[in-house]
Design an enzyme around this catalytic site. Structure first.
Site, short mmCIF file in Angstrom:
data_model
loop_
_atom_site.label_atom_id
_atom_site.label_comp_id
_atom_site.label_asym_id
_atom_site.label_seq_id
_atom_site.Cartn_x
_atom_site.Cartn_y
_atom_site.Cartn_z
N SER A 128 -70.59 -54.12 -26.64
CA SER A 128 -69.43 -54.41 -27.58
C SER A 128 -67.99 -55.15 -26.72
CB SER A 128 -69.04 -53.33 -28.53
OG SER A 128 -68.22 -53.65 -29.42
N GLU A 228 -75.40 -60.44 -28.26
CA GLU A 228 -75.65 -59.62 -29.52
C GLU A 228 -74.41 -59.90 -30.50
OE1 GLU A 228 -73.83 -56.82 -30.31
OE2 GLU A 228 -72.70 -56.79 -28.56
N HIS A 298 -75.66 -53.55 -31.74
CA HIS A 298 -74.85 -52.56 -32.32
C HIS A 298 -75.87 -51.86 -33.16
CE1 HIS A 298 -71.51 -54.40 -31.08
NE2 HIS A 298 -70.51 -53.60 -31.49
#
Length: 324
Positions: A128, A228, A298
């Site tokens: 992230s 991602e 995630h």
């Protein structure tokens, strides 16, 4: 070689990790918060307890639970935490959570100090928002890190919400012990026989794109790029991927691996436009192989990946192996 599967009903080609067998040594693991504030202290304590149960000597940074607005303390506090951990050079430095905030610190980070910690054996781990730190480390001297779990998100998840995923835990532990040699997953048909070698790099798509044109952008050519994202509608994902394509980044890679793109909602005006549409469109714009199915993002099930390592990508049928 061993393989970990998320559920008993996974077939033999489910996501997994391959490792050798070496006796584990006691490792120090420091938890810190470089970006967003943690929702609650118990989540981090639960993560620390679980990680200790895996054999790590866990310590929580003094400012890990700090708060200022949405951040885990002000910029100075979070910058000091990163430098404090780099100085201590633990075996593992794991971010407590992502969110937003690491980008604020990039111009002030002591990249040489971070690189020295890696030379001393520290494995910086997370995903992230930590993508900013990981790619910055790669840009400023080529220091390696690990794209993998976050303390709160992965190890702090309550049993009622599913607890810790078996694949996530297994891959992480093997990677931290230096035993992980490869990860495998299933992709779509059409890539049988594909073989590529290059530097593995990537992470969160939004964070990665935010670094374009800055001194913190790693100039990787002939690499294997993995991406991602979360809570980004497919048209936003497409726009960012097109930015990478039009900037000459995608065309310079050997392959693109797409992880999970989760927590977005379709709208009426989509009229059938979805993530699959994005992938098909991108494939028509570039000759670079675009493989889906990487268990990363995630989501509860994620592999741990060596950012900055030289890897070999092999596809047999629909089975993908990324080894280093």
């Amino acid at each position: 070689m061993t393989s970990h599967h998320a559920h008993p009903d996974h077939d033999e080609h489910g996501p997994g990790c391959a490792c050798g067998h070496e006796p584990p040594a006691a490792q120090t693991l420091h938890l810190f918060s470089p970006a967003g504030a943690l929702p609650s202290a118990p989540v981090l304590r639960r993560a620390a307890k679980r990680l200790a149960g895996l054999g790590f000597e866990v310590s929580i940074d003094e400012s890990a639970l700090a708060r200022q607005q949405r951040f885990a303390g002000d910029d100075d506090t979070r910058l000091a935490a990163i430098h404090r951990i780099a100085e201590a050079a633990p075996s593992v430095a794991m971010a407590a959570r992502g969110g937003y905030g690491t980008t604020r610190l990039l111009d002030r980070l002591d990249w040489a100090l971070l690189a020295r910690s890696v030379e001393q054996g520290t494995r910086w781990v997370g995903h992230s928002d930590l993508t900013a730190l990981q790619l910055g480390m790669l840009a400023h001297g080529g220091a390696r890190s690990w794209a993998g779990p976050l303390a709160a998100y992965d190890f702090g998840r309550s049993d009622a919400d599913g607890g810790v995923d078996e694949v996530t835990e297994g891959c992480f532990v093997e990677a931290m012990r230096g035993e992980l040699e490869a990860v495998g997953f299933r992709t779509e048909a059409g890539f049988d026989g594909l073989s590529a070698k290059g530097t593995l790099w990537g992470g969160n798509l939004t964070v990665l794109c935010s670094l374009l044109g800055t001194p913190h952008w790693p100039r990787i050519r002939g690499g294997v790029l993995f991406l991602e994202d979360v809570a980004e509608h497919p048209y936003r994902v497409e726009r960012m991927l097109l930015q990478l394509l039009q900037a000459g980044v995608l065309g310079a890679q050997k392959a693109l691996l797409l992880g999970s793109f989760t927590e977005w909602k379709p709208v009426k005006s989509d009229r059938g436009y979805k993530l699959k549409t994005v992938v098909e469109y991108l494939r028509a714009q570039t000759g670079v192989p675009i493989l889906t199915g990487l268990p990363f993002g995630h989501v509860p099930t994620k592999v741990t990946l060596p950012v900055g390592a030289k890897v070999e990508l092999l596809v047999q049928g629909r089975d993908v192996l990324v080894g280093w």
